[in-house]
Design a protein around this motif. Structure first.
Motif, PDB file in Angstrom:
ATOM      1  N   GLY A   1       0.819  -1.206   0.000  1.00 39.55           N
ATOM      2  CA  GLY A   1       0.000   0.000   0.000  1.00 39.55           C
ATOM      3  C   GLY A   1       0.852   1.255   0.000  1.00 39.55           C
ATOM      4  O   GLY A   1       1.837   1.363   0.729  1.00 39.55           O
ATOM      5  N   SER A   2       0.486   2.213  -0.848  1.00 37.81           N
ATOM      6  CA  SER A   2       1.219   3.479  -0.932  1.00 37.81           C
ATOM      7  C   SER A   2       0.222   4.608  -1.207  1.00 37.81           C
ATOM      8  O   SER A   2      -0.938   4.361  -1.544  1.00 37.81           O
ATOM      9  CB  SER A   2       2.279   3.427  -2.036  1.00 37.81           C
ATOM     10  N   ALA A   3       0.694   5.830  -1.063  1.00 34.59           N
ATOM     11  CA  ALA A   3      -0.096   7.030  -1.348  1.00 34.59           C
ATOM     12  C   ALA A   3      -1.450   7.047  -0.648  1.00 34.59           C
ATOM     13  O   ALA A   3      -2.473   7.335  -1.273  1.00 34.59           O
ATOM     14  CB  ALA A   3      -0.282   7.200  -2.862  1.00 34.59           C
ATOM     15  N   PRO A   4      -1.497   6.758   0.669  1.00 38.35           N
ATOM     16  CA  PRO A   4      -2.779   6.841   1.368  1.00 38.35           C
ATOM     17  C   PRO A   4      -3.181   8.301   1.594  1.00 38.35           C
ATOM     18  O   PRO A   4      -2.332   9.147   1.847  1.00 38.35           O
ATOM     19  CB  PRO A   4      -2.492   6.132   2.698  1.00 38.35           C
ATOM     20  N   GLU A   5      -4.474   8.580   1.517  1.00 36.21           N
ATOM     21  CA  GLU A   5      -4.950   9.941   1.687  1.00 36.21           C
ATOM     22  C   GLU A   5      -6.023  10.049   2.766  1.00 36.21           C
ATOM     23  O   GLU A   5      -6.779  11.018   2.794  1.00 36.21           O
ATOM     24  CB  GLU A   5      -5.486  10.473   0.349  1.00 36.21           C
ATOM     25  N   SER A   6      -6.082   9.072   3.652  1.00 31.79           N
ATOM     26  CA  SER A   6      -7.002   9.108   4.784  1.00 31.79           C
ATOM     27  C   SER A   6      -6.473   8.139   5.833  1.00 31.79           C
ATOM     28  O   SER A   6      -5.632   7.277   5.538  1.00 31.79           O
ATOM     29  CB  SER A   6      -8.421   8.709   4.370  1.00 31.79           C
ATOM     30  N   LEU A   7      -6.955   8.278   7.072  1.00 34.87           N
ATOM     31  CA  LEU A   7      -6.504   7.367   8.123  1.00 34.87           C
ATOM     32  C   LEU A   7      -6.934   5.938   7.823  1.00 34.87           C
ATOM     33  O   LEU A   7      -6.201   4.981   8.119  1.00 34.87           O
ATOM     34  CB  LEU A   7      -7.043   7.814   9.486  1.00 34.87           C
ATOM     35  N   ALA A   8      -8.115   5.782   7.210  1.00 35.98           N
ATOM     36  CA  ALA A   8      -8.557   4.439   6.823  1.00 35.98           C
ATOM     37  C   ALA A   8      -7.585   3.828   5.815  1.00 35.98           C
ATOM     38  O   ALA A   8      -7.264   2.636   5.878  1.00 35.98           O
ATOM     39  CB  ALA A   8      -9.966   4.493   6.244  1.00 35.98           C
ATOM     40  N   ALA A   9      -7.091   4.645   4.882  1.00 39.50           N
ATOM     41  CA  ALA A   9      -6.107   4.156   3.915  1.00 39.50           C
ATOM     42  C   ALA A   9      -4.784   3.833   4.600  1.00 39.50           C
ATOM     43  O   ALA A   9      -4.084   2.896   4.209  1.00 39.50           O
ATOM     44  CB  ALA A   9      -5.899   5.181   2.802  1.00 39.50           C
ATOM     45  N   GLU A  10      -4.435   4.607   5.622  1.00 39.13           N
ATOM     46  CA  GLU A  10      -3.235   4.283   6.405  1.00 39.13           C
ATOM     47  C   GLU A  10      -3.389   2.900   7.046  1.00 39.13           C
ATOM     48  O   GLU A  10      -2.440   2.114   7.090  1.00 39.13           O
ATOM     49  CB  GLU A  10      -3.016   5.333   7.494  1.00 39.13           C
ATOM     50  N   MET A  11      -4.591   2.601   7.542  1.00 42.36           N
ATOM     51  CA  MET A  11      -4.797   1.294   8.149  1.00 42.36           C
ATOM     52  C   MET A  11      -4.720   0.193   7.098  1.00 42.36           C
ATOM     53  O   MET A  11      -4.219  -0.898   7.373  1.00 42.36           O
ATOM     54  CB  MET A  11      -6.129   1.233   8.893  1.00 42.36           C
ATOM     55  N   GLU A  12      -5.193   0.491   5.885  1.00 44.19           N
ATOM     56  CA  GLU A  12      -5.063  -0.511   4.835  1.00 44.19           C
ATOM     57  C   GLU A  12      -3.586  -0.763   4.524  1.00 44.19           C
ATOM     58  O   GLU A  12      -3.190  -1.905   4.258  1.00 44.19           O
ATOM     59  CB  GLU A  12      -5.816  -0.088   3.580  1.00 44.19           C
ATOM     60  N   CYS A  13      -2.774   0.280   4.539  1.00 44.21           N
ATOM     61  CA  CYS A  13      -1.320   0.088   4.392  1.00 44.21           C
ATOM     62  C   CYS A  13      -0.784  -0.810   5.494  1.00 44.21           C
ATOM     63  O   CYS A  13       0.061  -1.677   5.249  1.00 44.21           O
ATOM     64  CB  CYS A  13      -0.600   1.435   4.427  1.00 44.21           C
ATOM     65  N   ALA A  14      -1.247  -0.592   6.728  1.00 44.49           N
ATOM     66  CA  ALA A  14      -0.781  -1.401   7.857  1.00 44.49           C
ATOM     67  C   ALA A  14      -1.154  -2.868   7.669  1.00 44.49           C
ATOM     68  O   ALA A  14      -0.401  -3.766   8.079  1.00 44.49           O
ATOM     69  CB  ALA A  14      -1.367  -0.860   9.162  1.00 44.49           C
ATOM     70  N   PHE A  15      -2.316  -3.133   7.062  1.00 37.86           N
ATOM     71  CA  PHE A  15      -2.692  -4.515   6.752  1.00 37.86           C
ATOM     72  C   PHE A  15      -1.831  -5.076   5.628  1.00 37.86           C
ATOM     73  O   PHE A  15      -1.246  -6.159   5.743  1.00 37.86           O
ATOM     74  CB  PHE A  15      -4.163  -4.572   6.328  1.00 37.86           C
ATOM     75  N   LEU A  16      -1.742  -4.341   4.523  1.00 39.11           N
ATOM     76  CA  LEU A  16      -1.074  -4.863   3.329  1.00 39.11           C
ATOM     77  C   LEU A  16       0.415  -5.053   3.527  1.00 39.11           C
ATOM     78  O   LEU A  16       0.988  -6.044   3.048  1.00 39.11           O
ATOM     79  CB  LEU A  16      -1.310  -3.908   2.152  1.00 39.11           C
ATOM     80  N   ASN A  17       1.065  -4.126   4.208  1.00 36.27           N
ATOM     81  CA  ASN A  17       2.522  -4.059   4.193  1.00 36.27           C
ATOM     82  C   ASN A  17       3.158  -4.924   5.272  1.00 36.27           C
ATOM     83  O   ASN A  17       3.576  -6.048   5.024  1.00 36.27           O
ATOM     84  CB  ASN A  17       2.975  -2.611   4.312  1.00 36.27           C
ATOM     85  N   THR A  18       3.253  -4.379   6.470  1.00 33.71           N
ATOM     86  CA  THR A  18       4.008  -5.076   7.514  1.00 33.71           C
ATOM     87  C   THR A  18       3.228  -6.200   8.165  1.00 33.71           C
ATOM     88  O   THR A  18       3.755  -6.870   9.055  1.00 33.71           O
ATOM     89  CB  THR A  18       4.475  -4.083   8.594  1.00 33.71           C
ATOM     90  N   TYR A  19       2.013  -6.437   7.718  1.00 36.60           N
ATOM     91  CA  TYR A  19       1.263  -7.579   8.238  1.00 36.60           C
ATOM     92  C   TYR A  19       1.126  -8.660   7.159  1.00 36.60           C
ATOM     93  O   TYR A  19       1.797  -9.689   7.230  1.00 36.60           O
ATOM     94  CB  TYR A  19      -0.114  -7.132   8.740  1.00 36.60           C
ATOM     95  N   GLU A  20       0.329  -8.426   6.140  1.00 37.60           N
ATOM     96  CA  GLU A  20       0.074  -9.478   5.151  1.00 37.60           C
ATOM     97  C   GLU A  20       1.297  -9.785   4.296  1.00 37.60           C
ATOM     98  O   GLU A  20       1.665 -10.960   4.123  1.00 37.60           O
ATOM     99  CB  GLU A  20      -1.122  -9.070   4.285  1.00 37.60           C
ATOM    100  N   ALA A  21       1.948  -8.759   3.749  1.00 37.36           N
ATOM    101  CA  ALA A  21       3.144  -9.013   2.943  1.00 37.36           C
ATOM    102  C   ALA A  21       4.256  -9.628   3.795  1.00 37.36           C
ATOM    103  O   ALA A  21       4.961 -10.532   3.355  1.00 37.36           O
ATOM    104  CB  ALA A  21       3.639  -7.721   2.301  1.00 37.36           C
ATOM    105  N   ARG A  22       4.381  -9.144   5.027  1.00 37.65           N
ATOM    106  CA  ARG A  22       5.425  -9.691   5.914  1.00 37.65           C
ATOM    107  C   ARG A  22       5.225 -11.180   6.173  1.00 37.65           C
ATOM    108  O   ARG A  22       6.162 -11.978   6.054  1.00 37.65           O
ATOM    109  CB  ARG A  22       5.409  -8.928   7.230  1.00 37.65           C
ATOM    110  N   TRP A  23       3.994 -11.584   6.487  1.00 41.84           N
ATOM    111  CA  TRP A  23       3.752 -13.005   6.745  1.00 41.84           C
ATOM    112  C   TRP A  23       3.921 -13.829   5.477  1.00 41.84           C
ATOM    113  O   TRP A  23       4.389 -14.972   5.528  1.00 41.84           O
ATOM    114  CB  TRP A  23       2.364 -13.202   7.343  1.00 41.84           C
ATOM    115  N   GLN A  24       3.577 -13.254   4.332  1.00 40.25           N
ATOM    116  CA  GLN A  24       3.756 -14.001   3.094  1.00 40.25           C
ATOM    117  C   GLN A  24       5.237 -14.207   2.789  1.00 40.25           C
ATOM    118  O   GLN A  24       5.659 -15.292   2.377  1.00 40.25           O
ATOM    119  CB  GLN A  24       3.060 -13.294   1.935  1.00 40.25           C
ATOM    120  N   TYR A  25       6.045 -13.170   2.990  1.00 41.14           N
ATOM    121  CA  TYR A  25       7.484 -13.318   2.773  1.00 41.14           C
ATOM    122  C   TYR A  25       8.115 -14.259   3.789  1.00 41.14           C
ATOM    123  O   TYR A  25       9.029 -15.029   3.455  1.00 41.14           O
ATOM    124  CB  TYR A  25       8.166 -11.947   2.812  1.00 41.14           C
TER     125      TYR A  25
END
Length: 379
Positions: free
Chosen positions: A167-191
């Motif tokens: 997730g990149s270029a978030p423009e709301s706090l909800a989008a920031e939370m989506e980054c938190a899901f996509l990046n250091t949570y879901e992508a991290r566990w997948q890697y």
């Protein structure tokens, strides 16, 4: 009480240790390459199949990126279920701006499965002229060396190469939370899983060699599961091959997101994970940092610590290591990111619970259910 406190303290330490280990495993593989991958002049031709459905904030940007890839020989096939879809004029204009690229737009509503995305892709797969085919979502922001990075991870014993979205270029706090899901949570566990040899396919970007999928029964077999990436994982493993991740993930620009959008998307993915890989989904309940922090506060007495100090140490290690991963990988990291980590972890138990008790969900206007039977294998 002392036994319960010991169990709580032990859980807090064990869960935090697993958190750190998963981050250490992922950190070795998830960094974006520092150099651009060069394409060999004799690189094999590749077909890029992209299903389109609706218009998002960055649709024109991601479409343009698909035409700007630095690869000597590739064709683009855009797929639409309906001619009046809002993405149709965007695709046509992009094709007109780039007549030098081999690109086609296919329209048709074949339904070999209960999965609308797969149904949209089938015609593109069948029309592809090349032996190497990438199926990529339209919201992936492809760097110029996108194809090279996908191809570089192919090797002996590999049946599919995928890449999780960042997730990149978030423009709301909800989008920031989506980054938190996509990046250091879901992508991290997948890697981390990939580093342990337990990789899973990810539908955002999938590189196939045509003969691998055809040997498994063809593109229609990805309808054996309600999620095409789960079906891809199982098909590849049945062939005694393995999924592998690309050299670094690829951005998915988010823009503004509403809370309902983020919850709906994460709830849908949780239900799909529960339906397709229940044994792997079951432990997800324990991946919330807040559970470990509460357990640390409750079990602090077992170690003779003050509750707030022990909980604070656990919180610092948990979220500090996650922030370090984001910094190392070059992912989103701001004060809002740290708030998003906590908000995300507060929702994880509820996402886990609803995944077990609710089957129905909606995907881009399509009502679906994890209880739906998959399409029968093609004969």
């Amino acid at each position: 009480m002392s036994t319960i406190a010991q169990v709580a303290a032990g859980y807090a330490v064990a869960a935090t240790g697993l958190q750190v280990v998963s981050i250490a495993l992922a950190a070795r593989k998830c960094r974006k390459p520092r150099r651009r991958f060069a394409a060999s002049p004799d690189a094999p031709p590749v077909t890029l199949v992209q299903p389109l459905c609706g218009v998002e904030a960055f649709s024109e940007t991601t479409l343009e990126a698909a035409f700007a890839l630095d690869y000597p020989d590739y064709e683009l096939i855009f797929c639409l279920a309906h001619a009046d879809d809002g993405a149709a004029p965007l695709a046509r204009r992009a094709m007109e701006r780039h007549p030098e690229r081999k690109a086609r737009l296919l329209v048709g509503d074949e339904r070999p499965s209960v999965n609308p995305k797969l149904n949209n892709v089938v015609k593109g797969w069948k029309a592809a002229r090349n032996a190497w085919i990438i199926i990529a979502d339209s919201n992936v922001l492809m760097p110029p060396d996108y194809i090279q990075r996908m191809m570089a991870s192919w090797g002996r014993g590999v049946g599919i190469v995928c890449a999780p979205p960042i997730g990149s270029a978030p423009e709301s706090l909800a989008a920031e939370m989506e980054c938190a899901f996509l990046n250091t949570y879901e992508a991290r566990w997948q890697y981390a899983a990939d580093a342990c040899g337990l990789g899973f396919a990810q539908g955002k970007s999938m590189l196939w060699r045509r003969d691998v999928l055809e040997a498994g029964g063809g593109i229609e077999r990805l309808g054996d599961e309600i999620a095409e990436d789960a079906a891809a994982t199982k098909l590849v493993r049945r062939a005694r091959l393995r999924p592998r991740l690309a050299a670094g993930p690829f951005d998915q620009p988010l823009g503004r997101r509403a809370w309902s959008e983020v919850w709906g998307r994460q709830a849908r993915w949780a239900r799909l994970r529960r339906a397709t890989f229940p044994l792997f989904f079951a432990p997800e309940l324990f991946t919330s940092g807040l559970l470990a922090i509460v357990a640390a506060a409750f079990g602090a007495a077992a170690f003779g610590f003050a509750p707030e100090r022990f909980a604070g140490v656990i919180a610092l290690i948990w979220y500090g290591s996650e922030a370090a991963l984001a910094l190392l990988a070059g992912w989103r990291l701001t004060p809002a990111t740290l708030v998003a980590f906590v908000l995300r972890d507060a929702t994880l138990p509820w996402l886990w619970l609803q995944a077990w008790i609710i089957d129905d969900f909606e995907w881009r206007g399509h009502s679906m259910s994890t209880a739906d039977e998959a399409a029968p294998p093609a004969r």
